[in-house]
Design a protein around this motif. Structure first.
Motif, short mmCIF file in Angstrom:
data_model
loop_
_atom_site.label_atom_id
_atom_site.label_comp_id
_atom_site.label_asym_id
_atom_site.label_seq_id
_atom_site.Cartn_x
_atom_site.Cartn_y
_atom_site.Cartn_z
N TRP A 1 0.75 -1.29 -0.11
CA TRP A 1 -0.05 0.16 -0.13
C TRP A 1 0.83 1.22 0.14
CZ3 TRP A 1 -5.20 -0.01 -0.16
CH2 TRP A 1 -5.92 -1.25 0.04
N PHE A 2 0.21 2.17 -0.77
CA PHE A 2 1.05 3.59 -0.70
C PHE A 2 0.01 4.54 -0.41
CE2 PHE A 2 5.62 3.22 -2.22
CZ PHE A 2 5.76 1.93 -2.38
N ARG A 3 0.30 5.77 -0.30
CA ARG A 3 -0.57 6.84 -0.21
C ARG A 3 0.14 8.14 -0.60
NH1 ARG A 3 -1.22 8.27 6.30
NH2 ARG A 3 0.89 9.14 6.74
N THR B 1 -4.88 12.13 5.92
CA THR B 1 -5.72 12.58 4.40
C THR B 1 -4.64 12.22 3.29
OG1 THR B 1 -7.13 14.01 5.61
CG2 THR B 1 -6.90 14.42 3.23
N ALA B 2 -5.18 11.27 2.45
CA ALA B 2 -4.59 11.11 1.18
C ALA B 2 -5.34 10.08 0.16
CB ALA B 2 -3.08 10.47 1.65
N VAL B 3 -4.83 10.08 -0.91
CA VAL B 3 -5.18 8.90 -1.89
C VAL B 3 -4.53 7.78 -1.40
CG1 VAL B 3 -5.65 8.14 -4.04
CG2 VAL B 3 -5.98 10.58 -3.56
N TYR B 4 -4.99 6.74 -1.28
CA TYR B 4 -4.55 5.46 -0.80
C TYR B 4 -4.49 4.38 -2.11
CZ TYR B 4 -3.86 6.75 3.99
OH TYR B 4 -3.65 7.45 4.87
N TYR B 5 -3.36 3.99 -2.37
CA TYR B 5 -3.27 3.02 -3.39
C TYR B 5 -2.70 1.61 -3.04
CZ TYR B 5 -3.00 7.24 -6.32
OH TYR B 5 -3.41 8.18 -6.67
N CYS B 6 -3.52 0.56 -3.51
CA CYS B 6 -2.82 -0.99 -3.55
C CYS B 6 -1.95 -0.95 -4.66
CB CYS B 6 -4.37 -1.71 -3.70
SG CYS B 6 -3.79 -3.57 -3.58
N VAL B 7 -0.89 -1.83 -4.18
CA VAL B 7 0.13 -2.08 -5.48
C VAL B 7 0.42 -3.51 -5.47
CG1 VAL B 7 1.08 0.12 -5.33
CG2 VAL B 7 1.95 -1.37 -3.85
N ALA B 8 0.86 -3.90 -6.53
CA ALA B 8 1.16 -5.34 -6.64
C ALA B 8 2.43 -5.67 -7.37
CB ALA B 8 0.13 -6.27 -7.15
N ASP B 9 3.15 -6.53 -7.21
CA ASP B 9 4.29 -7.17 -8.08
C ASP B 9 4.60 -8.74 -8.01
OD1 ASP B 9 6.55 -5.32 -9.54
OD2 ASP B 9 7.37 -7.33 -8.95
N PHE B 10 4.94 -8.93 -9.14
CA PHE B 10 5.20 -10.60 -9.33
C PHE B 10 6.44 -10.85 -8.65
CE2 PHE B 10 3.86 -14.68 -10.53
CZ PHE B 10 5.06 -15.24 -11.30
N GLY C 1 -6.69 4.06 -6.69
CA GLY C 1 -6.76 4.84 -5.62
C GLY C 1 -8.08 5.12 -4.88
N THR C 2 -8.11 5.25 -3.68
CA THR C 2 -9.43 5.47 -2.94
C THR C 2 -8.89 6.77 -1.97
OG1 THR C 2 -11.12 4.69 -1.63
CG2 THR C 2 -9.06 3.81 -1.23
N GLN C 3 -9.80 7.78 -1.96
CA GLN C 3 -9.63 8.78 -0.97
C GLN C 3 -9.87 8.72 0.43
OE1 GLN C 3 -8.42 12.19 -2.23
NE2 GLN C 3 -8.27 12.39 0.11
N VAL C 4 -9.12 8.97 1.25
CA VAL C 4 -9.42 9.20 2.67
C VAL C 4 -9.24 10.70 3.18
CG1 VAL C 4 -8.51 8.37 4.91
CG2 VAL C 4 -8.57 6.66 3.04
N THR C 5 -10.15 10.83 3.76
CA THR C 5 -10.26 12.37 4.35
C THR C 5 -10.62 12.32 5.63
OG1 THR C 5 -10.97 13.09 2.22
CG2 THR C 5 -11.17 14.58 3.94
N VAL C 6 -9.61 12.86 6.72
CA VAL C 6 -9.62 13.27 7.92
C VAL C 6 -9.68 14.61 8.24
CG1 VAL C 6 -9.11 12.64 10.40
CG2 VAL C 6 -8.60 10.98 8.28
#
Length: 123
Positions: free
Chosen positions: A36-38, A89-98, A116-121
């Motif tokens: 995961w990244f943000r 608060t950020a856009v959160y990304y799921c990442v993958a690598d083989f 990405g999915t937005q998380v707002t606090v």
């Protein structure tokens, strides 16, 4: 082509919790390393619970409020977040690598990215 789909973002009050989901259709996520990244506005992408690879211990100790959850039966990965702060608060990304065998903090090492999915606090 592996396509990652994140969900679960939204508006959450400070101190609240949120669980983000990452799924993929047609591909078994157990065959990939998932991370995961943000990215907050005006900032660079930041790895979550990741490692530089020099040590088995994650260097990102500040993310002790976050937990990675694996559900192979549902082919889903979760990022459980608690005690959320406005700084989360950020856009959160799921990442993958083989080919990666650890959750690298280097965004350039990850091949597949979700939308990405937005998380707002709010402060």
């Amino acid at each position: 082509q592996l396509r990652l789909v994140e969900s679960g973002g939204g508006l959450v009050q400070p101190g609240g919790s949120l669980r983000l989901s990452c799924t993929a259709s047609g591909y078994n996520l157990d065959h990939y390393t998932i991370g995961w990244f943000r990215q907050a506005p005006g900032k660079e992408r930041e790895g979550i619970l990741c490692s530089t690879g020099d040590s088995a211990v994650d260097v990102d100790a500040a993310k002790s409020r976050f937990t990675l959850i694996k559900d192979s039966a549902k082919n889903t990965r979760y990022l459980q977040m608690r005690d959320l702060e406005p700084e989360d608060t950020a856009v959160y990304y799921c990442v993958a690598d083989f080919y990666l065998n650890y959750r690298s903090c280097d965004a350039n090492e990850w091949y597949y990215w979700g939308q990405g999915t937005q998380v707002t606090v709010p402060s």
